[in-house]
Design a protein around this motif. Structure first.
Motif, PDB file in Angstrom:
ATOM      1  N   THR A   1      -8.027  -4.626   0.233  1.00 33.33           N
ATOM      2  CA  THR A   1      -7.251  -4.276  -0.958  1.00 33.33           C
ATOM      3  C   THR A   1      -6.197  -5.320  -1.319  1.00 33.33           C
ATOM      4  O   THR A   1      -5.687  -5.303  -2.436  1.00 33.33           O
TER       5      THR A   1
ATOM      6  N   THR B   1      -0.360   4.688   4.729  1.00 36.43           N
ATOM      7  CA  THR B   1      -1.767   4.320   4.608  1.00 36.43           C
ATOM      8  C   THR B   1      -2.346   4.061   6.003  1.00 36.43           C
ATOM      9  O   THR B   1      -1.770   3.330   6.806  1.00 36.43           O
TER      10      THR B   1
ATOM     11  N   ALA C   1       0.851  -1.189   0.000  1.00 34.64           N
ATOM     12  CA  ALA C   1       0.000   0.000   0.000  1.00 34.64           C
ATOM     13  C   ALA C   1       0.885   1.236   0.000  1.00 34.64           C
ATOM     14  O   ALA C   1       2.076   1.177   0.320  1.00 34.64           O
ATOM     15  N   ALA C   2       0.304   2.381  -0.348  1.00 36.53           N
ATOM     16  CA  ALA C   2       1.056   3.634  -0.326  1.00 36.53           C
ATOM     17  C   ALA C   2       1.566   3.908   1.079  1.00 36.53           C
ATOM     18  O   ALA C   2       0.948   3.520   2.082  1.00 36.53           O
TER      19      ALA C   2
ATOM     20  N   VAL D   1       0.741  -3.532   4.433  1.00 37.46           N
ATOM     21  CA  VAL D   1       0.915  -2.267   5.147  1.00 37.46           C
ATOM     22  C   VAL D   1       2.015  -2.356   6.202  1.00 37.46           C
ATOM     23  O   VAL D   1       2.368  -1.350   6.827  1.00 37.46           O
TER      24      VAL D   1
ATOM     25  N   ASP E   1      -3.366   4.601  14.714  1.00 39.84           N
ATOM     26  CA  ASP E   1      -2.298   4.975  13.782  1.00 39.84           C
ATOM     27  C   ASP E   1      -1.162   5.709  14.486  1.00 39.84           C
ATOM     28  O   ASP E   1      -0.206   6.142  13.844  1.00 39.84           O
TER      29      ASP E   1
ATOM     30  N   CYS F   1      -4.612   2.571   8.911  1.00 42.96           N
ATOM     31  CA  CYS F   1      -5.131   1.219   9.132  1.00 42.96           C
ATOM     32  C   CYS F   1      -6.030   1.122  10.358  1.00 42.96           C
ATOM     33  O   CYS F   1      -6.538   0.048  10.670  1.00 42.96           O
TER      34      CYS F   1
ATOM     35  N   GLU G   1      -3.273  -5.321  -0.055  1.00 42.31           N
ATOM     36  CA  GLU G   1      -1.980  -4.636  -0.042  1.00 42.31           C
ATOM     37  C   GLU G   1      -1.300  -4.772   1.320  1.00 42.31           C
ATOM     38  O   GLU G   1      -1.953  -4.751   2.372  1.00 42.31           O
TER      39      GLU G   1
ATOM     40  N   ARG H   1      -4.042  -5.547   4.305  1.00 39.67           N
ATOM     41  CA  ARG H   1      -5.427  -5.049   4.330  1.00 39.67           C
ATOM     42  C   ARG H   1      -6.277  -6.017   3.522  1.00 39.67           C
ATOM     43  O   ARG H   1      -6.041  -6.233   2.325  1.00 39.67           O
TER      44      ARG H   1
END
Length: 584
Positions: free
Chosen positions: A158, A93, A89-90, A162, A124, A95, A160, A155
């Motif tokens: 998605t 991101t 993920a970017a 993290v 976070d 969570c 992705e 995640r």
């Protein structure tokens, strides 16, 4: 589970999890492979690949003696595999949404084929600036336990990655994870795997490769402060525990610093490294990378000062020289290009006065590489301390292999750095130029060498005249320096003198008509330039300097040593004020 077939079991000094990040590299925890040079890797979803040998090629600062930070290791497989790697993920991101389900694939005792756990991020907020806290998704699902270390945290919505599981709590089924930005701090090889908003993967990878080719003998925090302190009085604090390397500084600037409009601290950092790079190829590449990043800044975010309408168009290069404060002979020398009404840093360094000419000469070519090519003619402006205004910068060599005087190669002007630091005088200068733009012509006021005046009274007489000043004497005596300061304080937009002018001392034998070099200079000046628009004067002075340089007469040409103070604030944004002494 085919979408996450990159999950692997890692066996070395212990057993844990890991995940494929390239076709040949696996990430896991340093404590899983502690004390081992090699490990055995098995793909949970691809048993046909069989166990693969892997070599430990990187590890964070984690150690068994109690340092919990940097619990990251990277393994290189004995061969590439035809498995799609994990997708990150970017960076940063979030969570912690209670509805965001996170999963991790671990290999606890008795589950060689692996088991899937479900978790959520408590917040976070980083714990000790390093970890995020995980808790079990439900009270009856598999908890985090031994064998989950090194598992990718994914995640579910998605697919992705993290972060990575690094520790479990003794009760409650939860534990800790390292977010992806912390993984890249320890292994730069992942820099182009974790998306960074506003920066392409290729951009980040190029900077990484260049930073890693720089000698790491510069203290990272010193480099960070050198870049950030001129931009903001309160730069973001470095990561907990400090920067690990120069790459860590670059990554922090790219991912954790929100720049002010029109600033590019990552580009300034590249320039900082370029100025200290020993490899010429690396130096050029860093300058080019910085220039590309600056030219890519959104012009609408720059709060640009509009250029003067009509008249001469300039593409300015600004050279600022100011005392650094480190000792009496140390100066901060900075080169900028002016684009879209803002000064963009090209190079900056603190050095002794005797090295300033060489430093500027070597960096001017980098400035021309970034110059606004859609603008007008080049204009090189030196903003100098007042005691440097007599420095013949227009006679400096153009380049290391070109002895042509710089003032013959390009229009060269000087400005008083102290005046540039005073907003009151900058305001008056801008008003003066606006009046000159509207007026039909320009009057020149002569300050003769043999006419002693009170500097304060001269300032009052000159205020509001919107006139150009010609001085018969250079500022080499206390009286001449006082009169020059009077003109600067009166916000005279143009001031001219000759360094070969009159000393100001006359006797009866030298008082005949036109015998004074100062008078001859002022007469010739009025004859040659009085009818010219002041906005175009730098170009005409360049021609006069070339004429003087080529002159073959036994007597010096009247324009030899001509100094031109020319300052239109509309072409030169006000200089940044350092929040503290710019000591490197």
């Amino acid at each position: 589970m085919s979408s996450q077939s990159w999950q692997v079991r890692v066996a070395a000094s212990g057993v844990g999890s890991g995940f494929l990040v390239t076709d040949r590299h696996v990430m896991t925890c340093a404590h899983v492979v502690h004390g081992a040079d090699r490990a055995e890797v098995t793909f949970a979803q691809h048993p046909d690949l069989g166990p693969l040998r892997a070599t430990v090629i990187a590890a964070g600062e984690w150690c068994a003696a109690g340092e919990d930070r940097g619990d990251v290791a990277v393994l290189e497989l004995e061969r590439s595999v035809d498995v799609v790697p994990a997708r990150f993920a970017a960076v940063n991101t979030l969570c912690a949404d209670r509805a965001t389900r996170l999963t991790a694939y671990g290999f606890p005792r008795g589950y060689d084929e692996g088991i899937l756990g479900e978790f959520r991020s408590t917040s976070d907020q980083l714990i000790a600036g390093e970890w995020l806290q995980l808790e079990a998704w439900t009270g009856h699902g598999p908890p985090l336990e031994e064998g989950f270390s090194g598992a990718a945290v994914v995640r579910e919505d998605t697919g992705e990655v993290v972060g990575m599981v690094t520790a479990r709590y003794s009760s409650g089924g939860g534990g800790r994870m390292l977010p992806s930005q912390a993984l890249v701090r320890r292994w730069p090889g992942a820099a182009d795997l974790v998306p960074v908003p506003d920066h392409s993967r290729e951009t980040v990878a190029t900077l990484r490769d260049l930073v890693l080719r720089c000698a790491d003998d510069c203290a990272p925090e010193v480099a960070y402060r050198s870049v950030m302190e001129p931009l903001t009085p309160l730069p973001p604090l470095p990561p907990a525990g400090g920067f690990l390397s120069l790459w860590d500084v670059a990554w922090f600037l790219l991912t954790e610093v929100t720049p002010a409009p029109g600033t590019t601290p990552w580009a300034d950092f590249a320039v900082h490294l370029a100025d200290r790079a020993e490899d010429p190829a690396v130096r050029r590449a860093l300058y080019a990378w910085a220039g590309d990043r600056r030219s890519g800044t959104n012009p609408q975010e720059r709060q640009a000062r509009p250029a003067p309408a009509g008249g001469m168009r300039w593409s300015p290069i600004l050279v600022e020289i100011e005392r650094s404060g480190v000792d009496h002979d140390q100066y901060l020398v900075s080169l900028y290009v002016i684009r879209d009404g803002r000064a963009q840093l090209v190079a900056s360094s603190t050095l002794a006065r005797r090295y300033a000419q060489e430093y500027v000469r070597e960096r001017l070519d980098h400035a021309f590489r970034q110059i606004d090519r859609e603008g007008g003619e080049e204009l090189i402006a030196f903003a100098l301390p007042r005691d440097w205004l007599g420095e013949p910068v227009d006679e400096w060599h153009t380049s290391a292999d070109d002895a042509t005087p710089l003032g013959c190669s390009s229009p060269v002007v000087v400005m008083d750095l102290s005046r540039r630091r005073q907003s009151r005088l900058q305001f008056k200068l801008e008003k003066a130029w606006q009046a000159l733009d509207r007026g039909p012509g320009t009057a020149w006021h002569r300050v003769a060498c043999d006419n002693p005046q009170d500097p304060a009274k001269l300032t009052v007489r000159l205020q509001g005249l919107e006139t150009a000043l010609g001085y018969g004497s250079p500022p080499f005596t206390e009286q001449a320096r006082g009169l020059l300061q009077a003109g600067l304080n009166a916000a005279a937009p143009v001031i001219v003198w000759s360094r070969a002018g009159c000393s100001g001392r006359h006797d009866e034998a030298t008082t005949t008509e036109h015998s004074c070099t100062g008078d001859r200079f002022l007469d010739a000046l009025e004859q040659r330039v009085a009818s010219l628009p002041l906005a175009e004067l730098p170009r005409h002075v360049r021609a006069l300097r070339s004429e003087a340089f080529l002159a073959e007469e036994p007597q010096p040409h009247w324009a030899a040593g001509l100094t031109l103070v020319w300052e239109d604030p509309r072409w030169f944004p006000e200089a940044s004020i350092y929040p503290q002494s710019p000591v490197r």
